[in-house]
Every structure is written in C-alpha cells, then in structure tokens.
Design a protein around this motif. Structure first.
Motif, PDB file in Angstrom:
ATOM      1  N   PRO A   6     -97.497 -63.514 -10.315  1.00  0.00           N
ATOM      2  CA  PRO A   6     -98.045 -64.757 -10.804  1.00  0.00           C
ATOM      3  C   PRO A   6     -99.137 -65.304  -9.908  1.00  0.00           C
ATOM      4  CG  PRO A   6     -95.879 -65.136  -9.921  1.00  0.00           C
ATOM      5  CD  PRO A   6     -96.237 -63.705  -9.740  1.00  0.00           C
ATOM      6  N   PRO A   7    -100.343 -65.386 -10.331  1.00  0.00           N
ATOM      7  CA  PRO A   7    -101.391 -65.824  -9.426  1.00  0.00           C
ATOM      8  C   PRO A   7    -101.211 -67.274  -9.023  1.00  0.00           C
ATOM      9  CG  PRO A   7    -102.191 -65.750 -11.667  1.00  0.00           C
ATOM     10  CD  PRO A   7    -100.773 -65.293 -11.693  1.00  0.00           C
ATOM     11  N   SER A   8    -101.700 -67.646  -7.873  1.00  0.00           N
ATOM     12  CA  SER A   8    -101.708 -69.054  -7.492  1.00  0.00           C
ATOM     13  C   SER A   8    -103.154 -69.503  -7.464  1.00  0.00           C
ATOM     14  CB  SER A   8    -101.060 -69.245  -6.124  1.00  0.00           C
ATOM     15  OG  SER A   8    -101.855 -68.669  -5.124  1.00  0.00           O
ATOM     16  N   GLY A  71     -85.576 -48.085 -13.299  1.00  0.00           N
ATOM     17  CA  GLY A  71     -84.918 -49.133 -12.542  1.00  0.00           C
ATOM     18  C   GLY A  71     -85.683 -50.445 -12.623  1.00  0.00           C
ATOM     19  N   PHE A  72     -85.282 -51.422 -11.793  1.00  0.00           N
ATOM     20  CA  PHE A  72     -86.003 -52.690 -11.716  1.00  0.00           C
ATOM     21  C   PHE A  72     -87.403 -52.420 -11.198  1.00  0.00           C
ATOM     22  CE2 PHE A  72     -82.517 -55.277 -12.788  1.00  0.00           C
ATOM     23  CZ  PHE A  72     -82.973 -56.592 -12.899  1.00  0.00           C
ATOM     24  N   GLY A  73     -88.323 -53.282 -11.554  1.00  0.00           N
ATOM     25  CA  GLY A  73     -89.712 -53.090 -11.157  1.00  0.00           C
ATOM     26  C   GLY A  73     -90.587 -53.124 -12.389  1.00  0.00           C
ATOM     27  N   ALA A  74     -91.595 -52.295 -12.406  1.00  0.00           N
ATOM     28  CA  ALA A  74     -92.513 -52.262 -13.535  1.00  0.00           C
ATOM     29  C   ALA A  74     -91.876 -51.542 -14.717  1.00  0.00           C
ATOM     30  CB  ALA A  74     -93.810 -51.581 -13.117  1.00  0.00           C
ATOM     31  N   SER A  75     -92.653 -51.345 -15.760  1.00  0.00           N
ATOM     32  CA  SER A  75     -92.136 -50.702 -16.965  1.00  0.00           C
ATOM     33  C   SER A  75     -91.902 -49.213 -16.731  1.00  0.00           C
ATOM     34  CB  SER A  75     -93.122 -50.893 -18.126  1.00  0.00           C
ATOM     35  OG  SER A  75     -94.359 -50.285 -17.825  1.00  0.00           O
ATOM     36  N   ALA A  76     -91.346 -48.554 -17.733  1.00  0.00           N
ATOM     37  CA  ALA A  76     -90.935 -47.156 -17.606  1.00  0.00           C
ATOM     38  C   ALA A  76     -92.087 -46.229 -17.243  1.00  0.00           C
ATOM     39  CB  ALA A  76     -90.288 -46.698 -18.915  1.00  0.00           C
ATOM     40  N   THR A  77     -93.285 -46.495 -17.748  1.00  0.00           N
ATOM     41  CA  THR A  77     -94.400 -45.580 -17.495  1.00  0.00           C
ATOM     42  C   THR A  77     -94.716 -45.469 -16.011  1.00  0.00           C
ATOM     43  OG1 THR A  77     -95.960 -47.386 -17.912  1.00  0.00           O
ATOM     44  CG2 THR A  77     -95.459 -45.906 -19.755  1.00  0.00           C
ATOM     45  N   TRP A  78     -94.574 -46.562 -15.268  1.00  0.00           N
ATOM     46  CA  TRP A  78     -94.882 -46.559 -13.846  1.00  0.00           C
ATOM     47  C   TRP A  78     -93.909 -45.669 -13.070  1.00  0.00           C
ATOM     48  CZ3 TRP A  78     -98.134 -50.200 -10.889  1.00  0.00           C
ATOM     49  CH2 TRP A  78     -99.021 -50.923 -11.707  1.00  0.00           C
ATOM     50  N   GLN A  79     -92.673 -45.596 -13.528  1.00  0.00           N
ATOM     51  CA  GLN A  79     -91.654 -44.889 -12.756  1.00  0.00           C
ATOM     52  C   GLN A  79     -91.466 -43.432 -13.172  1.00  0.00           C
ATOM     53  OE1 GLN A  79     -88.043 -47.209 -12.209  1.00  0.00           O
ATOM     54  NE2 GLN A  79     -89.201 -49.113 -12.353  1.00  0.00           N
ATOM     55  N   ALA A 187     -81.126 -61.193  -6.335  1.00  0.00           N
ATOM     56  CA  ALA A 187     -82.073 -61.481  -7.409  1.00  0.00           C
ATOM     57  C   ALA A 187     -83.446 -61.804  -6.853  1.00  0.00           C
ATOM     58  CB  ALA A 187     -81.559 -62.636  -8.261  1.00  0.00           C
ATOM     59  N   GLN A 188     -83.475 -62.562  -5.752  1.00  0.00           N
ATOM     60  CA  GLN A 188     -84.765 -62.898  -5.138  1.00  0.00           C
ATOM     61  C   GLN A 188     -85.457 -61.648  -4.618  1.00  0.00           C
ATOM     62  OE1 GLN A 188     -84.548 -65.442  -1.644  1.00  0.00           O
ATOM     63  NE2 GLN A 188     -86.516 -66.376  -2.138  1.00  0.00           N
ATOM     64  N   LEU A 189     -84.671 -60.691  -4.116  1.00  0.00           N
ATOM     65  CA  LEU A 189     -85.234 -59.452  -3.592  1.00  0.00           C
ATOM     66  C   LEU A 189     -85.791 -58.577  -4.703  1.00  0.00           C
ATOM     67  CD1 LEU A 189     -85.629 -57.362  -1.272  1.00  0.00           C
ATOM     68  CD2 LEU A 189     -83.298 -56.568  -1.757  1.00  0.00           C
ATOM     69  N   LEU A 190     -85.030 -58.427  -5.794  1.00  0.00           N
ATOM     70  CA  LEU A 190     -85.381 -57.469  -6.837  1.00  0.00           C
ATOM     71  C   LEU A 190     -86.293 -58.054  -7.911  1.00  0.00           C
ATOM     72  CD1 LEU A 190     -81.938 -55.668  -7.175  1.00  0.00           C
ATOM     73  CD2 LEU A 190     -84.014 -54.785  -6.118  1.00  0.00           C
ATOM     74  N   VAL A 191     -86.436 -59.382  -7.935  1.00  0.00           N
ATOM     75  CA  VAL A 191     -87.373 -60.016  -8.868  1.00  0.00           C
ATOM     76  C   VAL A 191     -88.336 -60.868  -8.033  1.00  0.00           C
ATOM     77  CG1 VAL A 191     -87.597 -61.325 -11.024  1.00  0.00           C
ATOM     78  CG2 VAL A 191     -85.461 -60.117 -10.529  1.00  0.00           C
ATOM     79  N   PRO A 192     -89.184 -60.241  -7.237  1.00  0.00           N
ATOM     80  CA  PRO A 192     -90.064 -60.983  -6.325  1.00  0.00           C
ATOM     81  C   PRO A 192     -91.134 -61.757  -7.080  1.00  0.00           C
ATOM     82  CG  PRO A 192     -90.630 -58.662  -6.291  1.00  0.00           C
ATOM     83  CD  PRO A 192     -89.394 -58.780  -7.128  1.00  0.00           C
ATOM     84  N   ARG A 193     -91.491 -62.916  -6.529  1.00  0.00           N
ATOM     85  CA  ARG A 193     -92.478 -63.774  -7.180  1.00  0.00           C
ATOM     86  C   ARG A 193     -93.686 -64.050  -6.297  1.00  0.00           C
ATOM     87  NH1 ARG A 193     -88.613 -68.232 -10.284  1.00  0.00           N
ATOM     88  NH2 ARG A 193     -86.830 -66.858 -10.602  1.00  0.00           N
ATOM     89  N   ARG A 194     -93.628 -63.638  -5.060  1.00  0.00           N
ATOM     90  CA  ARG A 194     -94.721 -63.898  -4.123  1.00  0.00           C
ATOM     91  C   ARG A 194     -95.020 -62.622  -3.340  1.00  0.00           C
ATOM     92  NH1 ARG A 194     -95.622 -69.179  -3.470  1.00  0.00           N
ATOM     93  NH2 ARG A 194     -96.576 -68.841  -1.420  1.00  0.00           N
ATOM     94  N   TYR A 221    -100.516 -57.557  -9.296  1.00  0.00           N
ATOM     95  CA  TYR A 221     -99.375 -56.790  -9.807  1.00  0.00           C
ATOM     96  C   TYR A 221     -98.311 -57.719 -10.382  1.00  0.00           C
ATOM     97  CZ  TYR A 221     -95.219 -53.880  -9.911  1.00  0.00           C
ATOM     98  OH  TYR A 221     -94.083 -53.243 -10.309  1.00  0.00           O
ATOM     99  N   ILE A 222     -98.025 -58.803  -9.666  1.00  0.00           N
ATOM    100  CA  ILE A 222     -97.011 -59.763 -10.136  1.00  0.00           C
ATOM    101  C   ILE A 222     -97.434 -60.361 -11.477  1.00  0.00           C
ATOM    102  CG2 ILE A 222     -95.925 -61.992  -9.659  1.00  0.00           C
ATOM    103  CD1 ILE A 222     -96.218 -61.201  -6.633  1.00  0.00           C
ATOM    104  N   LYS A 223     -98.719 -60.724 -11.568  1.00  0.00           N
ATOM    105  CA  LYS A 223     -99.208 -61.340 -12.810  1.00  0.00           C
ATOM    106  C   LYS A 223     -99.110 -60.374 -13.978  1.00  0.00           C
ATOM    107  CE  LYS A 223    -103.335 -63.273 -14.986  1.00  0.00           C
ATOM    108  NZ  LYS A 223    -104.784 -63.535 -14.834  1.00  0.00           N
ATOM    109  N   VAL A 224     -99.527 -59.123 -13.771  1.00  0.00           N
ATOM    110  CA  VAL A 224     -99.625 -58.160 -14.864  1.00  0.00           C
ATOM    111  C   VAL A 224     -98.269 -57.559 -15.216  1.00  0.00           C
ATOM    112  CG1 VAL A 224    -100.632 -55.943 -15.568  1.00  0.00           C
ATOM    113  CG2 VAL A 224    -102.023 -57.633 -14.363  1.00  0.00           C
ATOM    114  N   MET A 225     -97.476 -57.205 -14.203  1.00  0.00           N
ATOM    115  CA  MET A 225     -96.274 -56.416 -14.443  1.00  0.00           C
ATOM    116  C   MET A 225     -94.962 -57.147 -14.152  1.00  0.00           C
ATOM    117  SD  MET A 225     -97.653 -53.743 -15.576  1.00  0.00           S
ATOM    118  CE  MET A 225     -96.076 -52.937 -15.861  1.00  0.00           C
ATOM    119  N   GLY A 226     -95.015 -58.287 -13.460  1.00  0.00           N
ATOM    120  CA  GLY A 226     -93.754 -58.891 -13.050  1.00  0.00           C
ATOM    121  C   GLY A 226     -93.570 -60.348 -13.385  1.00  0.00           C
ATOM    122  N   SER A 227     -94.435 -60.922 -14.216  1.00  0.00           N
ATOM    123  CA  SER A 227     -94.324 -62.358 -14.479  1.00  0.00           C
ATOM    124  C   SER A 227     -93.549 -62.670 -15.755  1.00  0.00           C
ATOM    125  CB  SER A 227     -95.722 -62.985 -14.568  1.00  0.00           C
ATOM    126  OG  SER A 227     -96.477 -62.387 -15.611  1.00  0.00           O
TER     127      SER A 227
END
Length: 331
Positions: A6-8, A71-79, A187-194, A221-227
C-alpha cells in the motif's frame, strides 16, 4: 513465502510498477507453457455463485494432473512459474489455482478455515472434470492440501508437502518454537503492510535474502500484490492456528513426501519430524541444505526434482478415466 505492498503519500514510490510488470511476465510464462486462466464459479443456492476460484489449467484434457497449491504471499503464478516447464517435460499436467482471497479467487461466505479452502478447490477441480490428481502444497498451501487429502482420499493420489507445518499446535507459539509468540504477531508477519515488515519476512524465509531491498519497490509490491483482502487473510491465519492441536490432526492414507529447508525459521525442523512420526511410516522426508522456508524459490530445481521422482514412482490405482475428456470439452 515471499511478501507483498500500500503506497503512502508520496514516500519512496516508483513511477513505473515493477511488480505489475513482473506479474504480467509470470502470466505470459504460464500461457507460453500451454496453460490458460479460468474463473470457476462454484455452485450456490442462489442465482449467483458465492465463491469463485481462479485457476490456470491445461489447454487440453489433463492425462496426468498435478494440483499445485501456493503459500501466503503473492498469487500462484509468482510461486509456481519456475516449475511449469520441468513438470510438463516430465509428463505432468499442472493445475494451478489461486486459493480463496489470493489472486483472483474470492468468496462472499464467512468461512475461513482450511476445510473451506479444501472444499472450494475440490469443487473447482470437479467442475473442470478432474476427479483424481496428485497434489503439492507449499506452506499454507500444504495446510490446505493436507486437509484435502484427508477429506477426499478418493481424489488425492499422492501428496507432497513443502515446509508446511501442519503439526503445529497453538501452544507452540507461547513455547517459543516460532519467531512470533501470538497469532496476531504471526498475522502481522505473514500479511505485511509496510516495507520494514516485508524485509523482516524475507530475512526470515530466505537463507540468502537480497542485500538491498529499496522501499519504493516494496511499496509497489504491497500495492500491486498485497493490498487486497488483508483482513480476510488475517482471519485465515487466526482460523488456522487458534485452538490447533496435534490430537485433532487426521492421519493421511496416501503416500506422502515431506520436503523441508534445513534452515526453515518459520516452521522449524521440529515440526517435520513431528509430522513424520504422526504419519507412522506413510511418509518420507527430504531435507534440502542451504535453504529456508522459501525453499521452493531458493532451490526450485532440487524441489522440482524430488517432486518428479516421487510422482514417477508406481501408483497402484489407475488415474483419471476417459470421461475427463468429455467434461473438459464443456469447460
């Protein structure tokens, strides 16, 4: 698994999106490998489907289907991008879904447990006419895959679990087995926001993390794949860990291969030895040196070779029958 962004307001932002370009590149790799994207709406009592599973499927009816769960992280294509060509060359037909709340898979239902994920993926494979398959699950995908194998033994032929700590118990957190002490910290570790949270996750999951991780790339990356679906992903983790006990974990009947990074800090080796004992001789363990939790990305050739060798071993029962071709033509 590698992280998200998520951009700031104006801080360290890239003008061009590296993450979006990389995401497109991975999608092109899937298409060049002969897979096509498919959105599978799952049956619902009402007029519209409550759940949609997005998946990459072969362009022709699969003869030797292999379900790959990320696993957790980006979508299936990345992994899974590094695995497509070796698996296809070895005679397998990869089927690669996004788990619910990852990529383009979503639901309006309130279920968050691994049994719901398992039933959604099973319904999607049924919908495309693949009633029987091998299964590989990485980390969280291994939790879902384990549950699938237990719930649908007639569908899952063999199982590979890669750094999937399914034998963890909630009390292990307080006992100091993990780098976090509570479900909230997990949850904070596996769903990072910063960016700093992304860096911490990368350093925990890779033995050799990148030396430089610019904040602008991490925000991108957060904005595109994790927000997306941050709250829902957090709920997935709470549902997975809270109240978890080994005594409630079923034993799989399928042959099972356990692949682990020797220096996994997220799910330490204690968990795979515990799982090996739990399966009572129905599993075998491969430990990959100089790799951590992200062993599937650090050592893709080693992991892929072990997957291929395991699934090449004889299976007593026949695979999918001829009706698959008829069902596939209707998709």
């Amino acid at each position: 698994m590698p992280p998200p962004p998520p951009p700031s307001a104006g801080r360290g932002r890239c003008i061009l999106s590296f993450a979006a370009a990389r995401d497109r590149c991975f999608s092109h790799r899937f298409m060049r490998a002969g897979l096509r994207p498919l959105a599978v709406p799952l049956p619902a009592p009402g007029d519209a489907a409550d759940t949609t599973v997005h998946m990459w499927v072969p362009s022709t009816p699969p003869r030797n289907p292999l379900l790959l769960l990320h696993g957790f992280g980006a979508s299936a294509t990345w992994q899974w991008a590094p695995y497509l060509r070796p698996l296809i060359a070895a005679g397998f037909d990869p089927i690669v879904p996004d788990l619910v709340f990852f990529g383009a898979s979503c639901t309006r239902l309130t279920d968050r447990n691994d049994a719901f994920q398992a039933s959604a993926i099973k319904a999607a494979t049924d919908a495309i006419g693949v009633p029987r398959f091998g299964l590989v699950g990485v980390s969280y995908g291994g939790f879902v895959g384990y549950r699938m194998a237990a719930m649908y033994p007639e569908a899952v032929e063999k199982v590979v679990l890669v750094c999937a700590g399914v034998c963890l118990e909630e009390k292990d957190l307080a006992a100091g087995l993990f780098p976090v002490a509570t479900v909230g910290e997990a949850a904070q570790l596996l769903v990072p926001r910063r960016p700093e949270e992304v860096r911490r996750l990368v350093r925990l999951t890779f033995v050799r993390p990148p030396l430089i991780m610019p904040s602008c790339f991490l925000w991108d990356y957060i904005k595109v794949m994790g927000s997306d679906y941050i709250q829902e992903k957090t709920e997935l983790l709470y549902s997975l860990i809270e109240g978890r006990q080994l005594s409630n974990l079923p034993k799989l009947t399928q042959p099972t291969l356990l692949v682990w990074g020797e220096q996994d800090l997220v799910f330490p080796m204690e968990l795979v030895h515990r799982l090996n004992r739990h399966l009572e001789g129905n599993s075998r363990l491969v430990v990959i040196k100089n790799a951590g939790h992200a062993v599937n990305l650090e050592k893709p050739k080693d992991v892929c070779r072990n997957i291929i060798e395991f699934f090449k071993e004889p299976i007593t029962e026949a695979s999918n029958d001829e009706k698959v071709c008829k069902l596939w033509a209707a998709v």
